[in-house]
Write an enzyme that holds these catalytic residues in place. Structure first.
Site, short mmCIF file in Angstrom:
data_model
loop_
_atom_site.label_atom_id
_atom_site.label_comp_id
_atom_site.label_asym_id
_atom_site.label_seq_id
_atom_site.Cartn_x
_atom_site.Cartn_y
_atom_site.Cartn_z
N GLU A 208 1.22 -1.35 0.50
CA GLU A 208 -0.31 -0.19 -0.08
C GLU A 208 1.40 1.43 0.66
OE1 GLU A 208 -3.45 -0.05 -0.36
OE2 GLU A 208 -3.66 -1.67 -0.20
N CYS A 242 -1.87 9.02 2.75
CA CYS A 242 -1.82 8.96 1.50
C CYS A 242 -2.75 9.80 0.10
CB CYS A 242 -0.79 7.33 2.07
SG CYS A 242 -2.41 6.72 2.14
#
Length: 475
Positions: A208, A242
């Site tokens: 991720e 993010c």
């Protein structure tokens, strides 16, 4: 360094205890109870590490983990049962199923920006899937690391779930072990190292990562609501998200109003003295703070904001107005447009034709998220179909991550694999395919192949079964 830990977890996994439905349910409930009993300490740790207001900390971290646990408990019985699948007519009389099998010993490496949620959401998936887990949180968020260790020690024996503290050296040592699965959340450069290490032992993994997430503001929008949502999404957690909008591409029709509206909502959210607001967080460390300051060293854009508090590691919410996208190629070459920002800085370009936006976005690696503010359904479909990215929102920012029914993950440079909700269970499980053959059999597969069966040439029977058969012939 960690051979004994991994060995003890493998032995415990081999005892078959973690595969029991009751065992998994009990573990998840125990974790939930511990989180609730330590809620105030968790929120205090998040405040000390990142300057998060208690409401922000609960909303973005604690509530997310509790939702994942509730989702897992609700559907766990269904996930642990073998899933029946169709059996083709070529396998007449048999039956087929898929069994979700835990990998074994899983390593979860979590980041500092959401240190509680991004540690425990994958942990929930790994536990629900029947694995043993080693958690390696970031050493930057030390206060959260401490409360995580306390919770996990209260809930689990180390041979089942264990947390390893430390920095780069400890992470490297863990990656040398023969683990069964690795789940990593963090930067692209570190993700490449993790993948390289995993490849040596052929360990499956999920990455991720992140990227330069574009946000497009079309002419056909409710400008006031759109700006409010963009400002909230970008400056949430001081831009250290993010999936935050990394840069804004706004239609030139908004050129006269956009900046003023952004500044209006920044003041509404954080007041006149923004860096003094209890609702506005800080940059995690001195190193990250210095890097963020350097991103504001631009020559071809108008910097609006840019105040600094060196002692508290705070940067005022800042806009960089690069103006015309088509003409301002120098702005695109600035460092702030060459790497993921991860700070409370929002570059803005104004465009005339949507093709300019699409062409620009495609010059970057595939982003983790993309946001489009538009009521034009054709444009929405065009963006979804023409631009590859992990996931996103139409007419909002970052809230897709809070929907447990949407898999969350990147593509290409922004990651591989996904989790949350049912995807969390699937990520930490191997799909084992099982076919149960009947007691009787057809002689079709056995030599001599030149011999006719039932007076019919074999190729005709095979043509019927494989070429002429339809889905309806499977059971």
């Amino acid at each position: 360094m960690f051979q004994d830990l991994v060995k003890s977890q493998k032995l415990f996994f081999d005892s078959q205890q973690t595969k029991s439905l009751h065992f998994r349910q009990k573990a998840l409930k125990k974790l939930k109870d511990s989180i609730l009993s330590h809620k105030q300490e968790i929120l205090q740790a998040l405040s000390e590490d990142l300057g998060k207001h208690f409401v922000e900390g609960y909303m973005s971290e604690v509530a997310q983990v509790l939702e994942e646990i509730s989702h897992a408990l609700k559907d766990l019985k269904k996930y642990t049962k073998p899933q029946k699948v169709k059996t083709p007519i070529t396998h007449f009389g048999g039956r087929s199923e898929v069994v979700y099998e835990p990998y074994g010993v899983v390593l979860v490496i979590s980041p500092w920006n959401y240190p509680f949620a991004l540690s425990l959401i994958p942990l929930v998936g790994a536990i629900a899937s029947g694995n043993c887990v080693i958690l390696k949180p970031s050493s930057y968020s030390k206060n959260t690391e401490t409360i995580l260790e306390q919770i996990l020690c209260e809930c689990f024996a180390s041979e089942y779930v264990c947390m390893v503290k430390g920095g780069h050296q400890e992470t490297q040592a863990l990656l040398e072990e023969k683990l069964d699965y690795i789940f990593f959340t963090g930067s692209v450069p570190v993700g490449k190292i993790v993948m390289e290490k995993a490849s040596k032992n052929l360990i499956p993994l999920t990455l991720e990562l992140g990227g330069k997430n574009p946000c497009i503001l079309d002419k056909d929008v409710d400008l006031d609501m759109s700006v409010k949502r963009i400002v909230w999404g970008k400056f949430f957690n001081s831009g250290q998200t993010c999936i935050a909008p990394d840069f804004l591409l706004a239609h030139k029709s908004h050129q006269n109003e956009l900046i003023a509206k952004i500044m209006h909502y920044l003041q509404e959210f954080f007041g006149e003295e923004k860096m003094q607001s209890s609702s506005y967080g800080k940059i995690i460390t001195q190193r990250h703070y210095t890097r963020a300051k350097e991103l504001l060293e631009v020559e071809c854009g108008e910097v609006i904001g840019g105040g600094f508090d060196d002692e508290k590691h705070k940067i005022e919410p800042t806009i960089i107005n690069f103006k015309n996208l088509e003409k301002n190629h120098e702005g695109l070459l600035c460092r702030v447009m060459q790497e993921e920002i991860f700070a409370p800085i929002l570059p803005i370009f104004f465009y005339e034709d949507i093709k300019e936006c699409i062409d620009l976005i495609k010059t970057y690696p595939k982003p983790l998220a993309l946001y489009l503010f538009s009521q034009d359904k054709k444009l929405q479909r065009k963006i979804v179909e023409e631009i590859p990215y992990g996931g996103g929102c139409m007419n909002d920012c970052i809230v897709q991550v809070a929907n447990a029914y949407l898999p969350f993950g990147g593509v290409g440079h922004s990651g591989m694999g996904s989790y949350h909700g049912s995807a969390n269970f699937e990520t930490f499980s191997h799909k084992k395919s099982i076919y149960y053959a009947p007691k009787f059999e057809l002689p079709l597969r056995y030599p001599p192949y030149s011999k006719k069966i039932f007076g019919i040439a074999r190729e005709k029977i095979l043509d019927f079964l494989f070429a002429g058969g339809k889905d309806g012939m499977a059971k």
